[in-house]
Write a protein that holds these residues in place. Structure first.
Motif, mmCIF file in Angstrom:
data_model
loop_
_atom_site.group_PDB
_atom_site.id
_atom_site.type_symbol
_atom_site.label_atom_id
_atom_site.label_comp_id
_atom_site.label_asym_id
_atom_site.label_seq_id
_atom_site.Cartn_x
_atom_site.Cartn_y
_atom_site.Cartn_z
ATOM 1 N N LEU A 1 0.808 -1.213 0.000
ATOM 2 C CA LEU A 1 0.000 0.000 0.000
ATOM 3 C C LEU A 1 0.846 1.271 0.000
ATOM 4 O O LEU A 1 0.300 2.370 -0.066
ATOM 5 N N LEU A 2 2.174 1.104 0.082
ATOM 6 C CA LEU A 2 3.051 2.258 0.271
ATOM 7 C C LEU A 2 3.820 2.610 -0.990
ATOM 8 O O LEU A 2 4.188 1.741 -1.779
ATOM 9 N N THR A 3 4.077 3.908 -1.158
ATOM 10 C CA THR A 3 4.986 4.357 -2.209
ATOM 11 C C THR A 3 6.422 4.117 -1.749
ATOM 12 O O THR A 3 6.671 3.784 -0.580
ATOM 13 N N GLU A 4 7.369 4.321 -2.656
ATOM 14 C CA GLU A 4 8.776 4.128 -2.296
ATOM 15 C C GLU A 4 9.206 5.107 -1.206
ATOM 16 O O GLU A 4 9.969 4.751 -0.303
ATOM 17 N N VAL A 5 8.730 6.339 -1.291
ATOM 18 C CA VAL A 5 9.065 7.337 -0.260
ATOM 19 C C VAL A 5 8.491 6.912 1.083
ATOM 20 O O VAL A 5 9.165 7.008 2.126
ATOM 21 N N GLU A 6 7.253 6.422 1.092
ATOM 22 C CA GLU A 6 6.629 5.980 2.335
ATOM 23 C C GLU A 6 7.337 4.753 2.900
ATOM 24 O O GLU A 6 7.519 4.635 4.120
ATOM 25 N N LYS A 7 7.763 3.854 2.015
ATOM 26 C CA LYS A 7 8.514 2.691 2.488
ATOM 27 C C LYS A 7 9.806 3.129 3.174
ATOM 28 O O LYS A 7 10.202 2.564 4.209
ATOM 29 N N ALA A 8 10.449 4.136 2.612
ATOM 30 C CA ALA A 8 11.694 4.620 3.202
ATOM 31 C C ALA A 8 11.455 5.228 4.582
ATOM 32 O O ALA A 8 12.240 5.014 5.520
ATOM 33 N N GLU A 9 10.375 5.996 4.723
ATOM 34 C CA GLU A 9 10.043 6.593 6.026
ATOM 35 C C GLU A 9 9.752 5.502 7.049
ATOM 36 O O GLU A 9 10.200 5.574 8.203
ATOM 37 N N LEU A 10 9.011 4.493 6.625
ATOM 38 C CA LEU A 10 8.685 3.401 7.530
ATOM 39 C C LEU A 10 9.939 2.645 7.944
ATOM 40 O O LEU A 10 10.118 2.314 9.119
ATOM 41 N N GLN A 11 10.832 2.392 6.992
ATOM 42 C CA GLN A 11 12.049 1.651 7.307
ATOM 43 C C GLN A 11 12.928 2.407 8.290
ATOM 44 O O GLN A 11 13.540 1.805 9.187
ATOM 45 N N LYS A 12 12.995 3.730 8.171
ATOM 46 C CA LYS A 12 13.767 4.541 9.128
ATOM 47 C C LYS A 12 13.215 4.356 10.541
ATOM 48 O O LYS A 12 13.980 4.221 11.505
ATOM 49 N N GLY B 1 14.588 -0.937 16.078
ATOM 50 C CA GLY B 1 15.201 -2.254 16.046
ATOM 51 C C GLY B 1 14.210 -3.351 15.726
ATOM 52 O O GLY B 1 14.308 -4.484 16.222
ATOM 53 N N LEU B 2 13.235 -3.022 14.869
ATOM 54 C CA LEU B 2 12.167 -3.958 14.528
ATOM 55 C C LEU B 2 12.274 -4.350 13.063
ATOM 56 O O LEU B 2 12.379 -3.484 12.191
ATOM 57 N N PRO B 3 12.245 -5.641 12.738
ATOM 58 C CA PRO B 3 12.316 -6.056 11.338
ATOM 59 C C PRO B 3 11.011 -5.751 10.614
ATOM 60 O O PRO B 3 9.922 -5.811 11.201
ATOM 61 N N LEU B 4 11.121 -5.455 9.329
ATOM 62 C CA LEU B 4 9.946 -5.156 8.519
ATOM 63 C C LEU B 4 8.946 -6.311 8.542
ATOM 64 O O LEU B 4 7.729 -6.101 8.576
ATOM 65 N N GLY B 5 9.456 -7.533 8.534
ATOM 66 C CA GLY B 5 8.577 -8.688 8.512
ATOM 67 C C GLY B 5 7.612 -8.749 9.685
ATOM 68 O O GLY B 5 6.541 -9.354 9.582
ATOM 69 N N ALA B 6 7.971 -8.111 10.798
ATOM 70 C CA ALA B 6 7.119 -8.160 11.986
ATOM 71 C C ALA B 6 5.802 -7.425 11.789
ATOM 72 O O ALA B 6 4.800 -7.750 12.438
ATOM 73 N N ILE B 7 5.793 -6.416 10.893
ATOM 74 C CA ILE B 7 4.563 -5.647 10.696
ATOM 75 C C ILE B 7 3.965 -5.826 9.292
ATOM 76 O O ILE B 7 2.907 -5.276 9.008
ATOM 77 N N GLN B 8 4.626 -6.589 8.440
ATOM 78 C CA GLN B 8 4.106 -6.783 7.081
ATOM 79 C C GLN B 8 2.677 -7.322 7.055
ATOM 80 O O GLN B 8 1.878 -6.920 6.210
ATOM 81 N N PRO B 9 2.291 -8.220 7.974
ATOM 82 C CA PRO B 9 0.912 -8.733 7.907
ATOM 83 C C PRO B 9 -0.131 -7.749 8.441
ATOM 84 O O PRO B 9 -1.331 -8.020 8.347
ATOM 85 N N MET B 10 0.304 -6.627 9.020
ATOM 86 C CA MET B 10 -0.623 -5.712 9.686
ATOM 87 C C MET B 10 -1.215 -4.693 8.720
ATOM 88 O O MET B 10 -0.527 -4.186 7.830
ATOM 89 N N LYS B 11 -2.472 -4.351 8.943
ATOM 90 C CA LYS B 11 -3.063 -3.231 8.235
ATOM 91 C C LYS B 11 -2.445 -1.936 8.770
ATOM 92 O O LYS B 11 -1.956 -1.906 9.907
ATOM 93 N N PRO B 12 -2.463 -0.868 7.968
ATOM 94 C CA PRO B 12 -1.726 0.334 8.366
ATOM 95 C C PRO B 12 -2.096 0.896 9.731
ATOM 96 O O PRO B 12 -1.217 1.313 10.498
ATOM 97 N N TRP B 13 -3.385 0.925 10.084
ATOM 98 C CA TRP B 13 -3.774 1.522 11.370
ATOM 99 C C TRP B 13 -3.182 0.737 12.536
ATOM 100 O O TRP B 13 -2.736 1.326 13.531
ATOM 101 N N TRP B 14 -3.168 -0.579 12.428
ATOM 102 C CA TRP B 14 -2.663 -1.415 13.513
ATOM 103 C C TRP B 14 -1.144 -1.337 13.587
ATOM 104 O O TRP B 14 -0.571 -1.340 14.676
ATOM 105 N N ALA B 15 -0.497 -1.256 12.446
ATOM 106 C CA ALA B 15 0.957 -1.056 12.435
ATOM 107 C C ALA B 15 1.311 0.276 13.098
ATOM 108 O O ALA B 15 2.282 0.360 13.857
ATOM 109 N N ALA B 16 0.527 1.324 12.830
ATOM 110 C CA ALA B 16 0.774 2.638 13.433
ATOM 111 C C ALA B 16 0.672 2.575 14.947
ATOM 112 O O ALA B 16 1.515 3.118 15.676
ATOM 113 N N VAL B 17 -0.361 1.906 15.440
ATOM 114 C CA VAL B 17 -0.535 1.779 16.886
ATOM 115 C C VAL B 17 0.640 1.033 17.500
ATOM 116 O O VAL B 17 1.190 1.438 18.532
#
Length: 339
Positions: A149-160, A166-182
């Motif tokens: 659901l993310l653009t490349e710029v948004e992916k970069a912000e999330l990765q930062k 210290g959290l791997p991307l895979g830990a939140i990949q299954p989450m919908k955006p609102w739940w990942a934000a929380v």
């Protein structure tokens, strides 16, 4: 908390450019150039937006710090002939060493027959309801992943943000955006030393249980989280990226909010938290605060029909600003005494 405004103009322009380019039959190389240009435009738009947000926050912060409260958390009283309702704002996670109790709060808790919280989040039934809700409304069930659901710029912000936590991307990949934000926000707060077990509700609940008091709730878990889960996906993404962009600020903003709360500075809390500009968008503001406040007012009114004394303890943001529970009760003609 930080401003999480949307930047739909820039994103819409990027989409329009991509569609026009495809319609004119560009070669893959041309399409690649357009995509790069669109990403660059989006990055520029986001940088400009963040600068505007920073200026808005600093202005609000200066005004909040210039105002003063009574030196203790605010407490309101609403009563009739046979009912007394004490209403206080809370902070759900606090540093364990913070001293926030006051004589007024102690008296309200002692006199209360019933303690009223936002929702039941501690019982076994609540745990089961939460698991069921998150499984169906917080996680993708159609095979998609968060970054789809993310653009490349948004992916970069999330990765930062993930790198900072210290959290791997895979830990939140299954989450919908609102739940990942929380999850990102709560993880950051806890890493900074804020503890849910030191939060106001936890402290009050433990004492109320020991004294045999009754409990009541203003909403269910479905009602509390359903508004966030029900936001359109683009709004959820904005909520997520706004949360990610605020991660590196650490706990500074929350420390300020806690300071304003502990001082009883309702005006300062309203400036920093209870308005759409600081939360990020009308949609998120409505989901987190406004619509819930409106629902609660009728339930609080109904409590006046039942004799007794109740202590209503809800997040401090719900009791500040123009759309607060207190303002809405006053608009209904009730006299609410307090700060």
């Amino acid at each position: 908390m930080r401003v999480f405004s949307k930047c739909l103009t820039g994103l819409a322009a990027c989409t329009f450019l991509a569609l026009v380019a495809c319609g004119q039959g560009d070669t893959p190389a041309d399409e690649s150039k357009v995509a790069v240009a669109a990403e660059a435009e989006e990055a520029t738009e986001r940088a400009e937006m963040l600068e505007a947000q920073k200026a808005a926050y600093e202005a609000a912060l200066a005004e909040a710090e210039a105002s003063r409260g009574a030196g203790e958390p605010a407490l309101w009283t609403l009563q009739d002939e046979d009912t007394t309702l004490y209403i206080m704002g809370t902070v759900h996670l606090l540093r364990p060493d913070l001293k926030w109790r006051s004589d007024a709060i102690d008296t309200a808790l002692e006199e209360a027959d019933t303690v009223v919280f936002e929702a039941d989040v501690t019982s076994q039934q609540a745990a089961s309801e939460m698991m069921r809700f998150i499984s169906s409304k917080g996680m993708f069930t159609d095979g998609r992943q968060l970054t789809s659901l993310l653009t490349e710029v948004e992916k970069a912000e999330l990765q930062k943000a993930l790198d900072h936590l210290g959290l791997p991307l895979g830990a939140i990949q299954p989450m919908k955006p609102w739940w990942a934000a929380v999850n990102l926000s709560v993880m950051q707060i806890q890493q900074e030393g804020f503890d849910p077990n030191s939060g106001v509700e936890k402290v009050i609940e433990a004492e109320a249980v020991a004294e045999g008091k009754s409990f009541a709730y203003l909403e269910t878990i479905d009602e509390q989280l359903g508004r966030l889960a029900g936001m359109p996906e683009d709004e959820q993404v904005d909520f997520l990226i706004g949360s990610a962009e605020s991660i590196e600020e650490g706990a500074d903003v929350l420390d300020v909010l806690v300071s304003e709360w502990a001082d009883g500075d309702v005006h300062g809390i309203g400036l920093l938290m209870a308005n759409p500009d600081m939360i990020g968008s009308d949609e998120v503001y409505d989901a987190l605060l406004k619509s819930r406040n409106e629902d609660w007012v009728g339930k609080i009114e109904a409590m006046l029909d039942e004799p007794g004394t109740r202590l209503i303890a809800v997040g401090a943001g719900h009791l500040a600003g123009e759309d607060s529970v207190i303002k809405l009760l006053e608009q209904e003609g009730y006299e609410v005494s307090g700060p």
